[in-house]
Scaffold this active site. Sequence first.
Site, PDB file in Angstrom:
ATOM      1  N   TRP A 252    -118.663 -70.642 -50.582  1.00 38.05           N
ATOM      2  CA  TRP A 252    -117.347 -70.401 -49.979  1.00 38.05           C
ATOM      3  C   TRP A 252    -116.620 -71.693 -49.627  1.00 38.05           C
ATOM      4  O   TRP A 252    -115.734 -71.711 -48.764  1.00 38.05           O
ATOM      5  CB  TRP A 252    -117.453 -69.505 -48.729  1.00 38.05           C
TER       6      TRP A 252
ATOM      7  N   LYS B 243    -113.632 -64.580 -53.869  1.00 39.37           N
ATOM      8  CA  LYS B 243    -112.249 -64.384 -53.423  1.00 39.37           C
ATOM      9  C   LYS B 243    -111.434 -65.581 -53.906  1.00 39.37           C
ATOM     10  O   LYS B 243    -111.986 -66.586 -54.380  1.00 39.37           O
ATOM     11  CB  LYS B 243    -112.155 -64.255 -51.904  1.00 39.37           C
TER      12      LYS B 243
ATOM     13  N   ASP C  12     -99.787 -40.418 -61.094  1.00 44.39           N
ATOM     14  CA  ASP C  12     -99.458 -39.938 -59.752  1.00 44.39           C
ATOM     15  C   ASP C  12     -98.097 -40.462 -59.300  1.00 44.39           C
ATOM     16  O   ASP C  12     -97.694 -41.572 -59.648  1.00 44.39           O
ATOM     17  CB  ASP C  12    -100.531 -40.410 -58.763  1.00 44.39           C
TER      18      ASP C  12
ATOM     19  N   GLU D 178     -96.922 -36.257 -62.713  1.00 45.85           N
ATOM     20  CA  GLU D 178     -96.764 -35.533 -61.450  1.00 45.85           C
ATOM     21  C   GLU D 178     -95.331 -35.752 -60.969  1.00 45.85           C
ATOM     22  O   GLU D 178     -95.027 -36.713 -60.276  1.00 45.85           O
ATOM     23  CB  GLU D 178     -97.755 -36.028 -60.395  1.00 45.85           C
TER      24      GLU D 178
END
Length: 1101
Positions: free
Chosen positions: A490, A524, A745, A800
Amino acid sequence: MAPMEPRTSHGQMVSYYLKMEPHLFRAAVEDQFARIRQERDAAAAAAAKEQAPEAQPEQSELVLYRRMQELKRSEQRATVEDLMYASVLERFVELGVPMLPRVESIVESPGDLKALTEGVHSREALDLVKEHVRTIMGPASVAFSNAMVKMSRLQAAQVYAASVMFGYFVCRVDKRFHLERSLGLLQEAPEDAVKRLERLFSAADSMDGVDNPDAAAVVDAAQPGTDVSTSTSGRPAEEQQQKKSEKSALRRYVEQFDQAAMLEMTRVVSAEGAQLVEAQTAALFGDLKALQRQMQEAVGQDASSMEELMERVQRSVANGSVESVTITVGTQRRFVLEAVAFGTFLRDVESHVDTEYALLTPFSGGGGGGRTPTWSHGCTTVRKTRRSRWCSSTQAASTEVAAPDAGQAMDGMGIAKVDETLLAHEEHLKYRFAQYLRTKEAIAKQEGSLVNFAKGYERFGLTREGGATVYREWAPAATSAQLVGEFNNWSGTPMQRDQFGVWSVKLPDGADGEPAVPHGSRVKVRLQHPGGFSVDRIPAWIRWATQEARMGAHYNGVHWAPPPGERHTWKHERPGAKLAALRIYEAHVGMSSEEPVVASYTYFKDNVLPRIAALGYNAIQLMAVQEHAYFASFGYHVTSPFAVSSRSGTPEELKALIDEAHRLGLRVLLDIVHSHISSNADDGLAGFDFGQEQSASYFCAGERGYHTLWDSRLFNYANHEVLRYLLSNLRFWIEEYRFDGFRFDGVTSMLYHHHGIHMAFSGNYSEYFSPATNVDAVVYLMLANELVHSLLPEAVTVAEDVSGMPALCRPVSEGGTGFDYRLAMGLPDQWVKMVSGQRDEQWSMRAIAGALTNRRYSERTVAYVESHDQSLVGDTTLAWRLMGAEMYTGMSALQPPSPTIARGMAYHKMIRAATIALGGDGWLNFMGNEFGHPEWIDFPREGNKWSHHYCRRQWSLADAEHLRYRQLNAWDAALQRLEAGTAFLSSAHQIVSYVGEEEQLLVAERGPLVFVFNFSPFNDYADYKVGVPEPGKYRIALDSDDPEFGGPGRVGHEAEHFTHPEGQPGVPESNFNNRAFSMLVAAPSRSVVVYERVPEGRAAR
C-alpha cells in the site's frame, strides 16, 4: 388547469405553485428566469475564455464542450417555454376563466365571454376583435344561436391557431398605437375623439337588448343585408349601418401599414412563442400534421374549383373520413375569444421575458429558431373579404405537407412505415438518427469499429501485456495517481498521465516469472484531488471486489486473474437459435436459499436451476450480479459494473452457473444497470467524480448528474469514454461470462431528462419526442443494441420502460432503439387495483381485456403479473393480497379450503393465465411467485435487525405434497408446457371474441387455443355457447378447475366439443360474435378452461 402539461421539473414546480400556492407563483417564475439568465451569462463567459488564444483546448474537448452547451441551451429553452406558458395560464386564472380542455368529438363550453374580452383588450382593440369574430362566425343572428355545428378537427385547429395569432397581432399593434399616440406621433381630430366615445356609449347601450349580453362587447348585433327595420339589438338599422361604416382610430392606424410593416407586425417574434402556439393547438386538437395528411388524403388534390374543394371537405366531414368535432355556436365563439386572449397574453409574457431577461430565441420561420409552425399566422381580420364561419377549408386543401419517404431507412424514418403517427415528429427522429450516425462514425474513425471500441476491458484496468502487468485508468480530474495494494504494501506506485487523461503504469513480472500483482491480491488507485488531498478508490474496471467481514467495512478491489488450472472450463454451448417467445424466470441468487443466509452461485446452480428447468421456462434473468455495496438495493445501486457480486461467490463460480444453465437449455439474461450508478464514492465508480466539468467525468454535472429519487449518479452518455466504458461492459459480460442477453434496468430514466419523475404518460407522442428527451441516452441505447446483436445475433435485449416510447423495440436500421422486447409494466398495477380495491363482482371485463391487449403490436412485449417490484417491502405478492394470513393455516390440501383460500387459489391461476394468454409476446415470473410465495421481500437492514427471514425462498412449501402451494406450482408448469407445445405467445392470432360484463365472461383466442374465462364469483354456466374460428372437434387442453391444480373438478375432460356453423362464412355480421362456428362448453365460476382443436387423425393433448 390547461391542456398542456409542463415538460420540465421547473415547469412542474411553478404549475404547482399556480394551482396550490398562487401567492408564490410570480416570485418563483421570476427566480427561474433570473437563474437561466445567470447560467447563460456564465456559459458565455466560459465560451469566451475557451476561445482565448492561451486556452487552446483539444479539439475533442472543444466538441464535447460545445455539445454540452447545446444540450444545456435546449433544456433552458424548454424551461423558458414552460415558464411562459404558466404565465399565460396565470392571466386566465386572474380572469376567473378556465382554459378549454382537449377537444373531444362533442364539445360544449361557453364560458364567461365578457371576461375574455373586456378583461383582456383595450377599448380601441375591441373593434378589431369584433371584426375578427364576425369574419370567423358570420352574422350575429347565427353567432347567438344554439345550433350545433360539425366541422373537421383540422378546420377547428387552424381557426384556433389563426385566432391566437390574431390576438398576438392585436396586442402588438395596440401597444404600438398607444405608444405613438402618447408620444404625440399620431394626429386625432376632435371629431374622431367624439365619434370614438359615441361608439363606446352605443356599444354599452346595445348590451340591454341582446340575448347573450356577454357577446355584446365583441359582436355587432346587425345582420348584413337585413331587410327589417331594426336589428336584434333594438336600435334602428340605419344607426347600426352608420356605426358599422365608421372606422376606429386603431383600425385606420392598421390600414396605414405598408406591406413590410404588416408582415413585421403579423409574424411571431420568438421561437419559444411559436412553439407554444403550435403546442397549445396540438394539445387541444391533436397532431396537426397528421390531421393535414388525413384531409389531403380525403379531398385529394385534383379539385377543379374552390366550390368543388369545399364540397369535398364537407362530404369528408359528413362521411367520417376525417376526424371531426361537433359544437354549439356559443362554444365556437368561446374558442375564438379564448384563442385571441391566449395570443394577447402570450405576446405580453414574451415581451416581458425578452425585455427583462433577454432569454428568447429570434424566430426565423424554422431556420434557426425552431420548427416551422404548421399553422398560418396571417391577420385575417384586416382583410375586407368574409369567410363562412369556421371554414378554413381553403387553408386545409392548399397546405403542402412534404411527407418523407418512409422507405429511406438511413434517415431514421423507416419506423414510419410501421407507425405513420411518427411522421409528425420527423424532425426529432431524423435528428436523433443523425446523432447516432455521427457518433458511430466518430467511433469508427478513432477506434476502427463499434465492436473494437467495446474491447475497453482488454486495455483498461489490470491487464497482461508482454510479460508485464499494466494498469490504466481514465481519471482526467486527478492531478496525480498511484497504484496501491497488497503487492506494494500500500505504499504506492506512481502512474503517468497521457493527453487524454488516462493514467497508466507497467509492472514487469518478477525474476521467477510471477506477475507483479498476484491473482487475488487487493488493490486500489490513489488519486490526488485538485484540492491537494488524496483519496483511495476501487479501480473502475475491477472484476471482483470484496468487503471485510466487519460492520461498516469498505470494499477493496481484487485482481482476478486465476492461473489456468483454477479457471472455469466451458463445457456446453449456448442454446441454439433465437427463441420465438421468451418465458423468463427472474431470479436473485443471493436470496434464493431457504436458509437465512446469502445464497451462493453454486447453491443456485445445484438447487434452483433444476427447478426452473422442470417448470419449463426457457430463460432466466439474473438480478444483482454486478457488484453493489448495499445488499438491500436489490442489486440496482451498482458500485463496480465489471465486478461479479462477491457476496455469492467468485467469477468462476458464476461461470459454472451459466454453463449449467446452458446444459439445461436455458438462456441467461443479465439484469444490467446502465441507467445510473450508486452515489457511494468510497466503494465504487462515483468516487472518480471530483466535481470536474462533465467532459472529464463519467457523470453529468450539477443537478443533471443526480437522480433525486434514487440517490444515485447519472451517466454522461455524450462522453466518448463513458460510451467506451458502458459498451465494453456489455461485451465483457457476453464474452467473459457468456450471458445471452440483457434486461436493461431504468430505461425510462435514461430516455428523458425528467427521468419520468412525477410524469403520468398519456400516450401523446409529444411526450416522447421533445426537448425533454435525452437524445444522448437514446443514441447510447441504439449503439448498445447494435453492438449486442452484432456480437451475438441470437441475443435478447429487454427494456424496462414504463413510458411506452414508440419504436423502442424496432430495429436500429429503421430508426428504432433496437430492443427485442419491452416489459408490460402497467399490467401488475391493473391487477393490484382490481384485487385490492374492488369487490369480485365489480371486476370489469372490458378493463381486463383492455389492459391486457393495450400494447404496440409492432413491438414485442413481455407480460407479467408480478416481478420483484411487486414483492418488495411495502408491497406484497399476489397470493398474499388474495389470501393474506390464512396462507399460514389454510393451505393444507388434506382439508377443504376455506372460502378465502378457494377464492385466492382460483384467481391466482386465472390472473396468471389471462396475462400470459393475452398480455404480450413473452412471459416473466419472479422466483417463487409461481407457487404463490407468501408475504413479501425485505432485505437484511438495521430496521429489521439484519434479519434474512423475508429475504429467502421457501421451496419446501412447493415440495410438500400435502400443501396447496404444490398445486399452484403444477399450474405454472402446465402453462409453460402448453405454451411450449402450441407456441401461442409467438402467434399473431389474438382475438377477444366476447366480453360479457354482466356475466363476467371473457372468450379469447390466442394461437390455436380458445380460452374461456369466467371471473364471476357466483355464476356457473353449463352448455355455454362460445364462438370458435374453425370447424371440427375441440378438447380441453388445460383447466384451472382440475383437482390437480387445486380446483373442485367441475368440468368433464372426457367430453368432445363439436362445432356448429354460424351464419355465412366470411360475413361477420351473420356469425356468432364474429366467429363462423360455435360450440357449447362448461364455464364454472372463477375458472379458465382452454380448448384446442383436434386435427383429424390425432388424439387430443
